[in-house]
Design an enzyme around this catalytic site. Structure first.
Site, short mmCIF file in Angstrom:
data_model
loop_
_atom_site.label_atom_id
_atom_site.label_comp_id
_atom_site.label_asym_id
_atom_site.label_seq_id
_atom_site.Cartn_x
_atom_site.Cartn_y
_atom_site.Cartn_z
N TYR A 56 0.84 -1.20 0.00
CA TYR A 56 0.00 0.00 0.00
C TYR A 56 0.87 1.25 0.00
O TYR A 56 1.53 1.57 0.99
CB TYR A 56 -0.94 0.02 1.20
CG TYR A 56 -1.87 -1.17 1.30
CD1 TYR A 56 -2.23 -1.92 0.19
CD2 TYR A 56 -2.40 -1.52 2.52
CE1 TYR A 56 -3.09 -3.00 0.30
CE2 TYR A 56 -3.27 -2.60 2.64
CZ TYR A 56 -3.60 -3.33 1.52
OH TYR A 56 -4.45 -4.40 1.64
N HIS A 120 0.13 -12.05 1.13
CA HIS A 120 -0.73 -11.14 0.38
C HIS A 120 -1.11 -11.67 -1.01
O HIS A 120 -0.24 -11.91 -1.84
CB HIS A 120 0.02 -9.81 0.22
CG HIS A 120 -0.85 -8.65 -0.10
ND1 HIS A 120 -0.39 -7.37 -0.01
CD2 HIS A 120 -2.13 -8.55 -0.50
CE1 HIS A 120 -1.34 -6.52 -0.36
NE2 HIS A 120 -2.41 -7.24 -0.67
#
Length: 180
Positions: A56, A120
């Protein structure tokens, strides 16, 4: 804020949490004052779980959240972050990368432990690398007390369930299924 148990962790978490992607500028510009205010307002309203990732904002989310958490009692919140996704279009669940990823996240977040670390978007990486390389490193870090719990994230529910059950993981998170 209503709470629920998080997976197999025993942690009580709010039914709403803070998503870290916007706090890293993933959807537009963000400044540290806005990040600090977001964390403050969320915590004041019982949302004491923050989910982030090195992906992110290409580490910016973890850095901004780390600054925003300074001075807040560590026992009053739960942090989840991820490993394995660092560059556009690339996933790296190799032993060496995961060994670096968790300490790097801890440093950016300014923490001496992370509550939950998840691999992830596992459907995009090499699933054998996730199971044979990443998860053993995370288990070792869990034994050392660097992380509390281990999980996987992604979109493919069948794959997530298979890996979570077979590997006896603590959490599983999917996105864009029944979300706000």
């Amino acid at each position: 804020m209503e709470t629920r148990k998080l997976g197999n962790t025993g942690l009580e978490v709010p039914i709403l949490s803070v998503g870290g992607a916007p706090l890293g500028g993933e959807y537009g510009e963000v400044n540290q004052d806005l990040v600090n205010e977001t964390i403050q307002v969320a915590f004041e309203n019982g949302m004491n779980l923050i989910d982030t990732s090195p992906w992110y904002g290409r580490t910016q989310s973890e850095k901004n959240i780390g600054v925003g958490l300074k001075g807040i009692d560590r026992s009053s919140y739960i942090i989840t972050t991820k490993c394995g996704r660092y560059e556009p279009g690339k996933w790296d669940f190799s032993t060496e990368r995961i060994k670096r990823s968790v300490p790097e996240s801890m440093e950016r977040l300014g923490l001496d432990y992370i509550d939950v670390v998840e691999c992830h978007d596992i459907e995009w990486g090499d699933i054998h690398q996730v199971i044979d390389e990443a998860l053993p490193v995370l288990r070792d870090y869990k034994e050392q007390g660097m992380i509390g719990f281990i999980g996987v994230t992604g979109y493919d529910l069948d794959l997530l369930e298979k890996v979570a059950v077979e590997e006896e993981l603590d959490t599983m998170m999917t996105y864009c299924n029944y979300d706000l």
